[in-house]
Design a protein around this motif. Structure first.
Motif, PDB file in Angstrom:
ATOM      1  N   THR A 162      -4.622 -27.399 -36.153  1.00 50.87           N
ATOM      2  CA  THR A 162      -3.560 -28.409 -36.297  1.00 50.87           C
ATOM      3  C   THR A 162      -2.278 -27.759 -36.805  1.00 50.87           C
ATOM      4  O   THR A 162      -1.186 -28.048 -36.298  1.00 50.87           O
ATOM      5  CB  THR A 162      -4.022 -29.531 -37.255  1.00 50.87           C
ATOM      6  N   THR A 163      -2.404 -26.864 -37.763  1.00 51.61           N
ATOM      7  CA  THR A 163      -1.206 -26.191 -38.284  1.00 51.61           C
ATOM      8  C   THR A 163      -0.505 -25.435 -37.152  1.00 51.61           C
ATOM      9  O   THR A 163       0.726 -25.469 -37.038  1.00 51.61           O
ATOM     10  CB  THR A 163      -1.591 -25.219 -39.420  1.00 51.61           C
ATOM     11  N   THR A 164      -1.287 -24.772 -36.295  1.00 52.25           N
ATOM     12  CA  THR A 164      -0.687 -24.028 -35.177  1.00 52.25           C
ATOM     13  C   THR A 164       0.076 -24.970 -34.256  1.00 52.25           C
ATOM     14  O   THR A 164       1.247 -24.716 -33.933  1.00 52.25           O
ATOM     15  CB  THR A 164      -1.799 -23.288 -34.367  1.00 52.25           C
ATOM     16  N   ILE A 165      -0.566 -26.077 -33.839  1.00 49.71           N
ATOM     17  CA  ILE A 165       0.165 -26.905 -32.877  1.00 49.71           C
ATOM     18  C   ILE A 165       1.315 -27.663 -33.545  1.00 49.71           C
ATOM     19  O   ILE A 165       2.331 -27.902 -32.918  1.00 49.71           O
ATOM     20  CB  ILE A 165      -0.722 -27.811 -31.994  1.00 49.71           C
ATOM     21  N   GLU A 166       1.169 -27.952 -34.820  1.00 46.29           N
ATOM     22  CA  GLU A 166       2.309 -28.617 -35.477  1.00 46.29           C
ATOM     23  C   GLU A 166       3.513 -27.675 -35.598  1.00 46.29           C
ATOM     24  O   GLU A 166       4.658 -28.124 -35.556  1.00 46.29           O
ATOM     25  CB  GLU A 166       1.880 -29.164 -36.852  1.00 46.29           C
ATOM     26  N   MET A 167       3.250 -26.383 -35.735  1.00 48.33           N
ATOM     27  CA  MET A 167       4.389 -25.435 -35.749  1.00 48.33           C
ATOM     28  C   MET A 167       5.042 -25.393 -34.371  1.00 48.33           C
ATOM     29  O   MET A 167       6.265 -25.351 -34.240  1.00 48.33           O
ATOM     30  CB  MET A 167       3.914 -24.046 -36.175  1.00 48.33           C
ATOM     31  N   ILE A 168       4.208 -25.426 -33.317  1.00 46.30           N
ATOM     32  CA  ILE A 168       4.772 -25.375 -31.959  1.00 46.30           C
ATOM     33  C   ILE A 168       5.541 -26.668 -31.664  1.00 46.30           C
ATOM     34  O   ILE A 168       6.642 -26.645 -31.102  1.00 46.30           O
ATOM     35  CB  ILE A 168       3.652 -25.164 -30.910  1.00 46.30           C
ATOM     36  N   GLU A 169       4.975 -27.799 -32.091  1.00 46.81           N
ATOM     37  CA  GLU A 169       5.629 -29.085 -31.836  1.00 46.81           C
ATOM     38  C   GLU A 169       6.946 -29.225 -32.609  1.00 46.81           C
ATOM     39  O   GLU A 169       7.788 -30.056 -32.257  1.00 46.81           O
ATOM     40  CB  GLU A 169       4.691 -30.229 -32.268  1.00 46.81           C
ATOM     41  N   GLY A 170       7.096 -28.423 -33.683  1.00 47.78           N
ATOM     42  CA  GLY A 170       8.318 -28.518 -34.471  1.00 47.78           C
ATOM     43  C   GLY A 170       8.163 -29.414 -35.683  1.00 47.78           C
ATOM     44  O   GLY A 170       9.134 -29.745 -36.362  1.00 47.78           O
ATOM     45  N   ILE A 171       6.919 -29.822 -35.982  1.00 47.81           N
ATOM     46  CA  ILE A 171       6.670 -30.711 -37.127  1.00 47.81           C
ATOM     47  C   ILE A 171       6.569 -29.889 -38.413  1.00 47.81           C
ATOM     48  O   ILE A 171       6.983 -30.320 -39.486  1.00 47.81           O
ATOM     49  CB  ILE A 171       5.362 -31.511 -36.893  1.00 47.81           C
ATOM     50  N   THR A 172       6.007 -28.682 -38.303  1.00 48.88           N
ATOM     51  CA  THR A 172       5.836 -27.788 -39.453  1.00 48.88           C
ATOM     52  C   THR A 172       6.610 -26.504 -39.186  1.00 48.88           C
ATOM     53  O   THR A 172       6.602 -25.998 -38.065  1.00 48.88           O
ATOM     54  CB  THR A 172       4.327 -27.450 -39.630  1.00 48.88           C
ATOM     55  N   LYS A 173       7.286 -25.997 -40.216  1.00 50.94           N
ATOM     56  CA  LYS A 173       8.083 -24.779 -40.044  1.00 50.94           C
ATOM     57  C   LYS A 173       7.189 -23.547 -40.214  1.00 50.94           C
ATOM     58  O   LYS A 173       6.471 -23.451 -41.222  1.00 50.94           O
ATOM     59  CB  LYS A 173       9.177 -24.771 -41.120  1.00 50.94           C
ATOM     60  N   PRO A 174       7.211 -22.621 -39.261  1.00 52.49           N
ATOM     61  CA  PRO A 174       6.406 -21.406 -39.442  1.00 52.49           C
ATOM     62  C   PRO A 174       6.952 -20.570 -40.590  1.00 52.49           C
ATOM     63  O   PRO A 174       8.151 -20.562 -40.849  1.00 52.49           O
ATOM     64  CB  PRO A 174       6.591 -20.633 -38.123  1.00 52.49           C
ATOM     65  N   THR A 175       6.046 -19.849 -41.273  1.00 52.77           N
ATOM     66  CA  THR A 175       6.495 -18.881 -42.273  1.00 52.77           C
ATOM     67  C   THR A 175       7.105 -17.693 -41.548  1.00 52.77           C
ATOM     68  O   THR A 175       8.164 -17.179 -41.920  1.00 52.77           O
ATOM     69  CB  THR A 175       5.292 -18.421 -43.142  1.00 52.77           C
ATOM     70  N   VAL A 176       6.448 -17.252 -40.493  1.00 57.07           N
ATOM     71  CA  VAL A 176       6.917 -16.148 -39.644  1.00 57.07           C
ATOM     72  C   VAL A 176       6.509 -16.484 -38.212  1.00 57.07           C
ATOM     73  O   VAL A 176       5.548 -17.213 -38.001  1.00 57.07           O
ATOM     74  CB  VAL A 176       6.229 -14.808 -40.031  1.00 57.07           C
ATOM     75  N   GLY A 177       7.227 -15.928 -37.244  1.00 59.14           N
ATOM     76  CA  GLY A 177       6.771 -16.050 -35.858  1.00 59.14           C
ATOM     77  C   GLY A 177       7.835 -16.564 -34.919  1.00 59.14           C
ATOM     78  O   GLY A 177       8.864 -17.089 -35.358  1.00 59.14           O
ATOM     79  N   ASN A 178       7.576 -16.407 -33.651  1.00 58.91           N
ATOM     80  CA  ASN A 178       8.540 -16.792 -32.632  1.00 58.91           C
ATOM     81  C   ASN A 178       7.846 -17.658 -31.585  1.00 58.91           C
ATOM     82  O   ASN A 178       6.723 -17.370 -31.195  1.00 58.91           O
ATOM     83  CB  ASN A 178       9.116 -15.517 -31.986  1.00 58.91           C
ATOM     84  N   ILE A 179       8.542 -18.711 -31.142  1.00 57.92           N
ATOM     85  CA  ILE A 179       7.963 -19.620 -30.147  1.00 57.92           C
ATOM     86  C   ILE A 179       8.971 -19.792 -29.017  1.00 57.92           C
ATOM     87  O   ILE A 179      10.122 -20.178 -29.263  1.00 57.92           O
ATOM     88  CB  ILE A 179       7.661 -20.998 -30.785  1.00 57.92           C
ATOM     89  N   LEU A 180       8.569 -19.482 -27.785  1.00 59.62           N
ATOM     90  CA  LEU A 180       9.447 -19.673 -26.624  1.00 59.62           C
ATOM     91  C   LEU A 180       8.869 -20.772 -25.734  1.00 59.62           C
ATOM     92  O   LEU A 180       7.670 -20.783 -25.456  1.00 59.62           O
ATOM     93  CB  LEU A 180       9.561 -18.379 -25.808  1.00 59.62           C
ATOM     94  N   PHE A 181       9.751 -21.690 -25.295  1.00 64.81           N
ATOM     95  CA  PHE A 181       9.343 -22.728 -24.354  1.00 64.81           C
ATOM     96  C   PHE A 181      10.065 -22.447 -23.043  1.00 64.81           C
ATOM     97  O   PHE A 181      11.301 -22.330 -23.028  1.00 64.81           O
ATOM     98  CB  PHE A 181       9.725 -24.111 -24.902  1.00 64.81           C
ATOM     99  N   ALA A 182       9.319 -22.284 -21.962  1.00 70.11           N
ATOM    100  CA  ALA A 182       9.880 -21.919 -20.653  1.00 70.11           C
ATOM    101  C   ALA A 182      10.808 -20.704 -20.782  1.00 70.11           C
ATOM    102  O   ALA A 182      11.909 -20.672 -20.213  1.00 70.11           O
ATOM    103  CB  ALA A 182      10.601 -23.110 -20.035  1.00 70.11           C
ATOM    104  N   GLY A 183      10.386 -19.731 -21.598  1.00 65.82           N
ATOM    105  CA  GLY A 183      11.116 -18.469 -21.714  1.00 65.82           C
ATOM    106  C   GLY A 183      12.282 -18.476 -22.669  1.00 65.82           C
ATOM    107  O   GLY A 183      12.935 -17.450 -22.868  1.00 65.82           O
ATOM    108  N   LYS A 184      12.573 -19.641 -23.293  1.00 68.04           N
ATOM    109  CA  LYS A 184      13.746 -19.720 -24.189  1.00 68.04           C
ATOM    110  C   LYS A 184      13.350 -20.300 -25.542  1.00 68.04           C
ATOM    111  O   LYS A 184      12.316 -20.958 -25.661  1.00 68.04           O
ATOM    112  CB  LYS A 184      14.798 -20.662 -23.580  1.00 68.04           C
ATOM    113  N   GLN A 185      14.219 -20.065 -26.530  1.00 69.19           N
ATOM    114  CA  GLN A 185      14.001 -20.698 -27.836  1.00 69.19           C
ATOM    115  C   GLN A 185      14.003 -22.218 -27.637  1.00 69.19           C
ATOM    116  O   GLN A 185      14.748 -22.741 -26.808  1.00 69.19           O
ATOM    117  CB  GLN A 185      15.124 -20.324 -28.815  1.00 69.19           C
ATOM    118  N   ARG A 186      13.178 -22.927 -28.402  1.00 68.88           N
ATOM    119  CA  ARG A 186      13.155 -24.391 -28.277  1.00 68.88           C
ATOM    120  C   ARG A 186      14.505 -24.970 -28.714  1.00 68.88           C
ATOM    121  O   ARG A 186      15.062 -24.530 -29.709  1.00 68.88           O
ATOM    122  CB  ARG A 186      12.046 -24.978 -29.161  1.00 68.88           C
ATOM    123  N   ASN A 187      15.045 -25.906 -27.938  1.00 72.98           N
ATOM    124  CA  ASN A 187      16.310 -26.545 -28.327  1.00 72.98           C
ATOM    125  C   ASN A 187      16.100 -28.059 -28.405  1.00 72.98           C
ATOM    126  O   ASN A 187      14.953 -28.523 -28.390  1.00 72.98           O
ATOM    127  CB  ASN A 187      17.427 -26.180 -27.337  1.00 72.98           C
TER     128      ASN A 187
END
Ligand code: ATP
Length: 298
Positions: free
Chosen positions: A44-69
Protein backbone atom coordinates in the motif's frame (compact mmCIF):
# COMPACT_ATOMS: atom_id res chain seq x y z
CA UNK A 1 9.56 -0.90 -25.05
CA UNK A 2 7.29 1.92 -23.88
CA UNK A 3 6.46 1.87 -20.21
CA UNK A 4 3.40 3.54 -18.72
CA UNK A 5 5.07 3.63 -15.33
CA UNK A 6 8.71 3.52 -14.22
CA UNK A 7 9.67 3.46 -10.57
CA UNK A 8 13.29 3.89 -9.53
CA UNK A 9 14.77 3.35 -6.06
CA UNK A 10 11.48 4.17 -4.36
CA UNK A 11 11.95 4.32 -0.59
CA UNK A 12 9.70 5.27 2.33
CA UNK A 13 11.12 5.67 5.79
CA UNK A 14 8.54 6.14 8.56
CA UNK A 15 9.87 6.86 12.06
CA UNK A 16 11.33 3.53 13.08
CA UNK A 17 9.96 1.62 10.03
CA UNK A 18 11.59 1.29 6.63
CA UNK A 19 8.27 0.50 4.88
CA UNK A 20 9.66 0.50 1.30
CA UNK A 21 13.33 -0.07 0.58
CA UNK A 22 14.71 1.00 -2.84
CA UNK A 23 12.07 -0.59 -5.04
CA UNK A 24 12.51 -0.33 -8.83
CA UNK A 25 10.25 -1.68 -11.58
CA UNK A 26 8.73 -0.72 -14.93
CA UNK A 27 5.24 -1.52 -16.23
CA UNK A 28 4.57 -1.93 -19.97
CA UNK A 29 1.26 -0.52 -21.20
CA UNK A 30 -1.83 -2.75 -21.23
CA UNK A 31 -0.81 -5.43 -18.76
CA UNK A 32 -1.90 -6.41 -15.29
CA UNK A 33 1.13 -5.87 -13.05
CA UNK A 34 1.04 -7.38 -9.58
CA UNK A 35 2.60 -6.36 -6.28
CA UNK A 36 2.44 -9.56 -4.29
CA UNK A 37 3.39 -9.74 -0.65
CA UNK A 38 2.14 -10.51 2.84
CA UNK A 39 0.48 -8.02 5.19
CA UNK A 40 2.88 -5.23 6.05
CA UNK A 41 5.21 -5.93 3.10
CA UNK A 42 4.92 -2.35 1.84
CA UNK A 43 2.42 -2.75 -1.02
CA UNK A 44 0.00 0.00 0.00
CA UNK A 45 2.81 2.41 0.82
CA UNK A 46 4.33 1.75 -2.62
CA UNK A 47 1.15 2.41 -4.55
CA UNK A 48 0.24 5.40 -2.43
CA UNK A 49 3.61 6.95 -3.31
CA UNK A 50 2.93 6.31 -7.00
CA UNK A 51 -0.61 7.68 -6.74
CA UNK A 52 0.76 10.84 -5.13
CA UNK A 53 -1.00 10.32 -1.78
CA UNK A 54 2.24 9.67 0.16
CA UNK A 55 5.52 11.49 -0.44
CA UNK A 56 8.51 9.20 -1.09
CA UNK A 57 11.56 9.63 1.13
CA UNK A 58 13.72 8.91 -1.93
CA UNK A 59 13.02 7.76 -5.47
CA UNK A 60 11.82 8.71 -8.90
CA UNK A 61 8.49 7.96 -10.60
CA UNK A 62 7.87 8.45 -14.34
CA UNK A 63 4.42 8.24 -15.93
CA UNK A 64 4.50 7.65 -19.71
CA UNK A 65 8.21 8.56 -19.65
CA UNK A 66 7.78 11.91 -17.87
CA UNK A 67 7.60 13.27 -14.34
CA UNK A 68 4.01 13.17 -13.06
CA UNK A 69 2.26 16.52 -13.55
CA UNK A 70 -1.24 17.90 -12.89
CA UNK A 71 -2.59 15.81 -15.75
CA UNK A 72 -1.51 12.58 -14.00
CA UNK A 73 -4.56 12.50 -11.69
CA UNK A 74 -6.88 12.71 -14.73
CA UNK A 75 -5.24 9.69 -16.29
CA UNK A 76 -5.35 7.32 -13.33
CA UNK A 77 -8.16 5.53 -11.52
CA UNK A 78 -7.92 4.39 -7.91
CA UNK A 79 -9.96 1.74 -6.20
CA UNK A 80 -9.31 2.27 -2.52
CA UNK A 81 -9.40 -0.58 0.01
CA UNK A 82 -12.21 1.24 1.80
CA UNK A 83 -14.21 4.16 0.45
CA UNK A 84 -17.12 5.78 2.26
CA UNK A 85 -20.13 5.56 -0.07
CA UNK A 86 -23.26 7.64 0.46
CA UNK A 87 -25.55 5.13 2.12
CA UNK A 88 -28.71 7.01 1.16
CA UNK A 89 -27.93 6.89 -2.59
CA UNK A 90 -28.43 4.04 -5.05
CA UNK A 91 -25.71 2.59 -7.25
CA UNK A 92 -26.99 4.61 -10.20
CA UNK A 93 -27.11 7.84 -8.21
CA UNK A 94 -23.58 7.30 -6.88
CA UNK A 95 -22.28 6.71 -10.43
CA UNK A 96 -23.94 9.92 -11.67
CA UNK A 97 -22.64 11.91 -8.70
CA UNK A 98 -19.04 10.77 -9.21
CA UNK A 99 -19.30 11.28 -13.00
CA UNK A 100 -19.96 14.98 -12.31
CA UNK A 101 -16.49 15.30 -10.77
CA UNK A 102 -14.74 14.69 -14.12
CA UNK A 103 -14.49 16.66 -17.37
CA UNK A 104 -14.41 13.44 -19.37
CA UNK A 105 -16.02 10.10 -18.46
CA UNK A 106 -16.73 6.81 -20.14
CA UNK A 107 -20.42 6.49 -21.11
CA UNK A 108 -22.23 5.28 -17.96
CA UNK A 109 -23.76 2.41 -19.94
CA UNK A 110 -20.23 1.15 -20.75
CA UNK A 111 -19.15 1.33 -17.10
CA UNK A 112 -22.33 -0.43 -15.97
CA UNK A 113 -21.79 -3.19 -18.53
CA UNK A 114 -18.06 -3.60 -17.79
CA UNK A 115 -18.64 -3.90 -14.05
CA UNK A 116 -21.87 -5.97 -14.18
CA UNK A 117 -23.92 -3.39 -12.31
CA UNK A 118 -27.24 -3.78 -14.14
CA UNK A 119 -28.84 -5.84 -11.38
CA UNK A 120 -27.95 -3.42 -8.60
CA UNK A 121 -28.53 -0.03 -10.21
CA UNK A 122 -31.47 0.82 -7.97
CA UNK A 123 -30.05 -0.70 -4.80
CA UNK A 124 -28.95 1.53 -1.92
CA UNK A 125 -25.26 1.39 -0.98
CA UNK A 126 -26.16 0.00 2.47
CA UNK A 127 -27.82 -3.00 0.82
CA UNK A 128 -24.87 -4.08 -1.35
CA UNK A 129 -23.04 -7.33 -0.62
CA UNK A 130 -19.23 -7.26 -0.34
CA UNK A 131 -18.79 -8.35 -3.96
CA UNK A 132 -21.37 -5.85 -5.26
CA UNK A 133 -19.71 -3.05 -3.32
CA UNK A 134 -16.32 -3.92 -4.81
CA UNK A 135 -17.88 -3.91 -8.31
CA UNK A 136 -19.26 -0.43 -7.66
CA UNK A 137 -15.89 0.77 -6.32
CA UNK A 138 -14.23 -0.65 -9.43
CA UNK A 139 -16.76 1.20 -11.60
CA UNK A 140 -15.95 4.46 -9.80
CA UNK A 141 -12.24 3.89 -10.44
CA UNK A 142 -12.75 3.56 -14.21
CA UNK A 143 -15.35 6.32 -14.65
CA UNK A 144 -12.80 8.86 -15.89
CA UNK A 145 -11.53 6.42 -18.57
CA UNK A 146 -8.07 6.16 -16.95
CA UNK A 147 -4.99 4.68 -18.63
CA UNK A 148 -3.69 3.22 -15.38
CA UNK A 149 -5.90 1.70 -12.69
CA UNK A 150 -4.74 1.00 -9.14
CA UNK A 151 -6.49 -1.86 -7.36
CA UNK A 152 -5.31 -2.26 -3.77
CA UNK A 153 -6.29 -5.71 -2.47
CA UNK A 154 -9.66 -5.52 -4.24
CA UNK A 155 -10.86 -8.99 -3.26
CA UNK A 156 -9.82 -9.11 0.39
CA UNK A 157 -12.80 -10.31 2.42
CA UNK A 158 -14.79 -11.61 -0.58
CA UNK A 159 -15.98 -15.20 -0.78
CA UNK A 160 -14.37 -17.46 -3.44
CA UNK A 161 -17.25 -17.01 -5.92
CA UNK A 162 -17.26 -13.21 -5.64
CA UNK A 163 -13.45 -13.19 -6.01
CA UNK A 164 -13.63 -15.16 -9.24
CA UNK A 165 -16.40 -12.90 -10.57
CA UNK A 166 -14.22 -9.90 -9.77
CA UNK A 167 -11.29 -11.47 -11.65
CA UNK A 168 -13.48 -11.67 -14.76
CA UNK A 169 -14.15 -7.93 -14.51
CA UNK A 170 -10.44 -7.19 -14.31
CA UNK A 171 -9.92 -9.30 -17.45
CA UNK A 172 -12.63 -7.29 -19.24
CA UNK A 173 -10.99 -4.03 -18.20
CA UNK A 174 -7.61 -5.26 -19.42
CA UNK A 175 -9.20 -6.08 -22.77
CA UNK A 176 -10.03 -2.37 -23.07
CA UNK A 177 -6.27 -1.75 -23.28
CA UNK A 178 -6.03 -0.42 -19.72
CA UNK A 179 -3.02 -1.05 -17.51
CA UNK A 180 -3.82 -2.43 -14.08
CA UNK A 181 -1.56 -2.22 -11.02
CA UNK A 182 -2.90 -4.77 -8.56
CA UNK A 183 -1.76 -5.44 -5.02
CA UNK A 184 -2.70 -8.72 -3.44
CA UNK A 185 -1.63 -11.20 -0.83
CA UNK A 186 -3.46 -14.01 -2.66
CA UNK A 187 -1.05 -16.02 -4.77
CA UNK A 188 -3.88 -17.63 -6.79
CA UNK A 189 -5.15 -14.16 -7.68
CA UNK A 190 -1.69 -13.08 -8.82
CA UNK A 191 -1.28 -16.27 -10.86
CA UNK A 192 -4.70 -15.87 -12.49
CA UNK A 193 -4.47 -12.17 -13.34
CA UNK A 194 -0.92 -10.88 -13.45
CA UNK A 195 1.13 -10.81 -16.64
CA UNK A 196 4.11 -9.67 -14.60
CA UNK A 197 4.67 -9.27 -10.91
CA UNK A 198 7.05 -8.34 -8.19
CA UNK A 199 7.12 -10.19 -4.90
CA UNK A 200 7.77 -7.88 -1.95
CA UNK A 201 8.74 -8.88 1.56
CA UNK A 202 9.70 -6.45 4.33
CA UNK A 203 9.81 -3.52 1.90
CA UNK A 204 12.19 -5.17 -0.59
CA UNK A 205 11.65 -6.82 -3.96
CA UNK A 206 12.65 -10.46 -3.58
CA UNK A 207 11.68 -11.61 -7.09
CA UNK A 208 10.21 -10.22 -10.29
CA UNK A 209 9.08 -11.56 -13.66
CA UNK A 210 6.12 -13.32 -15.25
CA UNK A 211 4.48 -15.97 -13.05
CA UNK A 212 5.44 -18.70 -15.55
CA UNK A 213 9.07 -17.59 -15.82
CA UNK A 214 9.43 -17.33 -12.05
CA UNK A 215 8.04 -20.80 -11.49
CA UNK A 216 10.21 -22.27 -14.25
CA UNK A 217 13.27 -20.54 -12.83
CA UNK A 218 12.76 -21.91 -9.32
CA UNK A 219 11.05 -25.25 -9.89
CA UNK A 220 11.63 -27.98 -12.45
CA UNK A 221 9.77 -30.48 -10.28
CA UNK A 222 6.14 -31.26 -9.45
CA UNK A 223 4.53 -32.27 -6.17
CA UNK A 224 2.95 -35.70 -5.89
CA UNK A 225 0.84 -36.22 -2.78
CA UNK A 226 -0.50 -39.48 -1.35
CA UNK A 227 -2.58 -40.00 1.83
CA UNK A 228 -0.18 -41.06 4.57
CA UNK A 229 -2.22 -44.14 5.45
CA UNK A 230 -1.59 -45.52 1.93
CA UNK A 231 2.07 -46.05 2.75
CA UNK A 232 2.72 -48.98 5.02
CA UNK A 233 6.31 -49.98 4.10
CA UNK A 234 9.61 -48.11 4.01
CA UNK A 235 9.94 -46.88 0.42
CA UNK A 236 12.96 -47.37 -1.84
CA UNK A 237 12.75 -44.25 -3.97
CA UNK A 238 16.44 -44.04 -4.76
CA UNK A 239 17.49 -40.54 -5.73
CA UNK A 240 14.64 -39.35 -7.90
CA UNK A 241 12.21 -37.92 -5.31
CA UNK A 242 12.46 -35.77 -2.20
CA UNK A 243 10.04 -37.06 0.43
CA UNK A 244 8.26 -35.00 3.06
CA UNK A 245 5.99 -36.73 5.57
CA UNK A 246 3.18 -34.52 6.93
CA UNK A 247 0.50 -35.50 9.44
CA UNK A 248 -2.04 -36.70 6.85
CA UNK A 249 -0.07 -36.94 3.64
CA UNK A 250 3.27 -37.76 2.11
CA UNK A 251 4.58 -35.27 -0.44
CA UNK A 252 7.08 -36.37 -3.09
CA UNK A 253 8.90 -33.62 -4.98
CA UNK A 254 10.29 -34.93 -8.25
CA UNK A 255 10.95 -34.15 -11.88
CA UNK A 256 10.58 -37.82 -12.77
CA UNK A 257 6.88 -38.44 -12.16
CA UNK A 258 6.65 -41.59 -14.29
CA UNK A 259 9.57 -43.26 -12.51
CA UNK A 260 8.10 -42.32 -9.14
CA UNK A 261 4.70 -43.82 -9.95
CA UNK A 262 6.27 -47.01 -11.36
CA UNK A 263 8.30 -47.34 -8.19
CA UNK A 264 5.27 -46.77 -5.95
CA UNK A 265 3.32 -49.40 -7.90
CA UNK A 266 6.28 -51.80 -7.71
CA UNK A 267 6.25 -51.32 -3.94
CA UNK A 268 2.48 -52.02 -3.92
CA UNK A 269 1.53 -48.60 -2.59
CA UNK A 270 -2.20 -47.87 -2.87
CA UNK A 271 -2.45 -44.89 -5.24
CA UNK A 272 -6.05 -43.95 -4.33
CA UNK A 273 -6.17 -40.25 -3.50
CA UNK A 274 -2.88 -39.48 -5.31
CA UNK A 275 -2.67 -35.94 -6.63
CA UNK A 276 -0.10 -34.21 -8.78
CA UNK A 277 0.32 -30.48 -8.97
CA UNK A 278 2.96 -28.09 -10.21
CA UNK A 279 4.47 -25.61 -7.79
CA UNK A 280 2.73 -22.28 -7.41
CA UNK A 281 3.61 -18.79 -6.24
CA UNK A 282 2.80 -19.69 -2.63
CA UNK A 283 5.47 -22.43 -2.81
CA UNK A 284 7.85 -19.90 -4.36
CA UNK A 285 7.22 -17.38 -1.60
CA UNK A 286 7.81 -20.08 1.01
CA UNK A 287 11.04 -21.13 -0.70
CA UNK A 288 12.31 -17.55 -0.94
CA UNK A 289 11.40 -16.41 2.56
CA UNK A 290 10.87 -19.49 4.70
CA UNK A 291 7.32 -18.40 5.57
CA UNK A 292 3.85 -18.58 4.01
CA UNK A 293 2.27 -15.50 2.45
CA UNK A 294 -0.71 -15.66 4.79
CA UNK A 295 1.38 -16.36 7.91
CA UNK A 296 3.89 -13.56 7.48
CA UNK A 297 3.80 -11.03 10.28
CA UNK A 298 3.23 -7.33 9.52
N1 ATP B 1 1.76 6.09 8.36
C1 ATP B 1 2.58 5.13 8.80
N2 ATP B 1 3.41 5.36 9.83
C2 ATP B 1 4.26 4.42 10.28
N3 ATP B 1 4.35 3.18 9.76
C3 ATP B 1 3.55 2.89 8.73
C4 ATP B 1 2.61 3.83 8.20
N4 ATP B 1 1.96 3.24 7.16
C5 ATP B 1 2.45 1.99 7.07
N5 ATP B 1 3.40 1.78 8.00
C6 ATP B 1 4.18 0.54 8.19
O1 ATP B 1 4.87 0.29 6.98
C7 ATP B 1 4.91 -1.11 6.70
C8 ATP B 1 4.29 -1.39 5.35
O2 ATP B 1 2.88 -1.15 5.42
P1 ATP B 1 1.91 -1.26 4.15
O3 ATP B 1 0.55 -0.85 4.60
O4 ATP B 1 2.51 -0.54 3.01
O5 ATP B 1 1.97 -2.82 3.86
P2 ATP B 1 1.02 -3.69 2.92
O6 ATP B 1 1.90 -4.64 2.21
O7 ATP B 1 0.14 -2.83 2.11
O8 ATP B 1 0.16 -4.47 4.00
P3 ATP B 1 -1.42 -4.84 3.97
O9 ATP B 1 -1.54 -6.00 3.04
O10 ATP B 1 -1.65 -5.23 5.41
O11 ATP B 1 -2.17 -3.62 3.56
C9 ATP B 1 4.20 -1.79 7.87
O12 ATP B 1 5.17 -2.17 8.81
C10 ATP B 1 3.33 -0.68 8.43
O13 ATP B 1 3.06 -0.88 9.79
Amino acid sequence: MSYILEVKDLTKQYPGVLAVDQISFAIPQGICFGLLGPNGAGKTTTIEMIEGITKPTVGNILFAGKQRNNNFKQRIGIQFQATALMDYLTTQEILKLFANFYHHTLPLATVIELCNLNDILNRYATKLSGGQRQRLLLALSILNDPDLIFLDEPTTGLDPKARRQFWQLIEKIKQQGKTVLLTTHYMDEAEALCDELIIIDQGKIIEQGTPTALLQKHFSSVRVTIPRDNITNTLQLKSFAKVQVNSNEVVFTTNEVEKLIHQLLAEQVNLAGLSIRRHNLEDLFLQLTGHHLQDAKP
